[in-house]
Write an enzyme that holds these catalytic residues in place. Structure first.
Site, PDB file in Angstrom:
ATOM      1  N   ASP A  73       0.815  -1.213   0.000  1.00  0.00           N
ATOM      2  CA  ASP A  73       0.000   0.000   0.000  1.00  0.00           C
ATOM      3  C   ASP A  73       0.849   1.265   0.000  1.00  0.00           C
ATOM      4  OD1 ASP A  73       0.756  -0.849   2.643  1.00  0.00           O
ATOM      5  OD2 ASP A  73      -0.685   0.567   3.506  1.00  0.00           O
TER       6      ASP A  73
ATOM      7  N   GLU B 243       0.218  -1.790   5.491  1.00  0.00           N
ATOM      8  CA  GLU B 243       1.179  -1.390   6.519  1.00  0.00           C
ATOM      9  C   GLU B 243       0.839  -0.022   7.060  1.00  0.00           C
ATOM     10  OE1 GLU B 243       4.972   0.635   7.928  1.00  0.00           O
ATOM     11  OE2 GLU B 243       3.575   1.175   6.326  1.00  0.00           O
TER      12      GLU B 243
ATOM     13  N   HIS C 286       5.501  10.273   2.758  1.00  0.00           N
ATOM     14  CA  HIS C 286       4.176  10.812   3.102  1.00  0.00           C
ATOM     15  C   HIS C 286       4.031  12.276   2.693  1.00  0.00           C
ATOM     16  CE1 HIS C 286       3.209   7.540   6.362  1.00  0.00           C
ATOM     17  NE2 HIS C 286       3.879   7.054   5.337  1.00  0.00           N
TER      18      HIS C 286
END
Length: 415
Positions: free
Chosen positions: A82, A174, A380
């Site tokens: 993911d 995860e 991120h």
């Protein structure tokens, strides 16, 4: 095709599959793209001659590359399928830019720039190729760079090259609680130790991370019309605010660093009758971690006594634990990783990880699993970037682990 080209080609192929996890889903995997990617990887593993390849309905993929050194330790490599949902597009459009010491334009149409003044970490990579997104999404090097490294490793291992059995696993979700790693059937993944490739810049190594728990506090008030509210109304929103006021305002993510723990009150939903407050609890030190969880209960009792006609209920559950607590009794994996970096001339950067990886869940389940770098920066973020030379070094580290492993027996002694 050279190694560099193969790494990049595989990475571009894998990020083309949308596999952003969905925290609102209770299904495993939480998004259909993860199962699509899992099936693709299973097909590729079979085409590479990997044995015992399985992919299940939970998008967990496993296989083993049989070795030619039976005495060598059985090494595992794990990556997650993911990509993270941070409110950006799930569609990733990677591109390669040459960094010449000037700001990089990621998206001319939207005027999105990776600016050196804001991201000086790019400066050492002047003159190198950099993989970036178009600024509307994360790049997805977390963790598809790792998938590319593992698949390239399996494709490039020559039959004559000494290595022990190499187990691989690709797991979903995860980013939303290490769900895939917690569901991984370790009886079908019988390695002596393993590695996740799930941290950032060149040389980063994680052998310790936060202990983590999540909690929810539910405040039940008493609703009343304002004309008759005196002495009757109990506002659950104010109960929640009073609860948070008992915690140190500097004991938060934005005010802490390194090995400092924190409370993170990150979600509050309230109406006239009820307020639900979610909290994340983090600490490297196990005893302090337990104290933090106890603190939640102590403050709940105080608020309950302050509002006797209302009520307060809470729950706290552990999410993952510190890898370091589980490596103390078996440091073969960490020592082999340090030796691999030394052999390659890569300076190791021991990073106390202020987060978790699949290795945290797996180590707690009895499989020692340190973590090493993908080579990327700014996970991120829309400004995530992956210098291609650092990407290559991640591959070289994985290969060196297999090479050095063949020089030792399963107890870590030189054969």
């Amino acid at each position: 095709m050279g190694i560099r080209d193969e790494l990049v080609a595989r990475f571009f192929r894998y990020v083309a599959i949308e596999s952003q996890s969905n925290a609102t889903s209770t299904h495993l995997p939480s998004s259909p793209g993860q199962l699509e990617l899992a099936k693709l990887l299973a097909e590729e593993l079979r085409s590479l001659g990997v044995d015992d390849v399985v992919v299940d309905e939970q998008a967990i993929v496993m296989g083993v590359k049989r070795g030619n050194r039976s005495s060598a330790p059985r090494i595992g490599f794990i990556a997650h399928l993911d990509t993270v949902d941070v409110g950006l597009s799930a569609v990733i459009r990677p591109q390669i830019k040459r960094f010449e010491g000037r700001d990089l334009c990621l998206n001319p149409a939207k005027d999105i720039w990776l600016r050196i003044a804001e991201h000086p970490e790019i400066i050492p990579w002047q003159g190198e190729d950099i993989i970036v997104s178009n600024g509307t999404s994360v790049l997805g090097a977390d963790n598809k760079a790792a998938i590319a490294v593992i698949m390239t490793l399996l494709a490039r291992l020559e039959p004559s090259q000494p290595h022990g059995d190499i187990f691989v696993a690709f797991v979903p979700d995860e980013e939303i609680g290490l769900r895939g790693a917690k569901a991984l059937d370790l009886s079908r993944f019988p390695c002596d130790f393993a590695y996740t490739i799930d941290c950032c810049e060149l040389g980063e190594v994680v052998v310790e991370n936060f202990n983590a728990a999540s909690g929810e506090i539910v405040f039940t008030g008493v609703s009343a019309h304002p004309m008759s509210a005196k002495g009757v109304l109990v506002n659950p929103l104010l109960m929640a605010l009073d609860f948070m006021s008992h915690f140190d305002r500097s004991d938060t993510p934005e005010c802490t660093e390194k090995r400092e723990g924190y409370f993170w009150f990150k979600d509050l939903v309230a109406n006239d009758s009820e307020a639900r407050l979610k909290v994340m609890i983090r600490d490297f030190d196990k005893s302090k971690f337990e104290q933090r969880k106890q603190r939640i209960g102590e403050v709940v009792e105080r608020i309950a006594s302050q509002y006797p006609s209302g009520s307060v209920q809470y729950s706290v559950a552990d999410t993952y634990h510190n890898i370091g607590d589980y490596l103390q009794g078996d440091n073969r994996s960490a020592e082999l990783l340090f030796n691999a970096l030394d052999r390659l001339g890569i300076a190791k950067k021991l990073t106390p990880m202020r987060g978790g990886t699949d290795g945290a869940a797996l180590s707690a389940r009895g499989l020692p699993t340190p973590n090493f770098f993908t080579g990327a920066y700014n996970f991120h973020s829309r400004f995530e970037f992956l210098p291609v030379p650092a990407f290559e070094k991640s591959y070289e580290t994985a290969l060196m682990l297999c090479t050095l492993g063949a020089e030792h027996d399963s107890d870590g002694q030189r054969a």
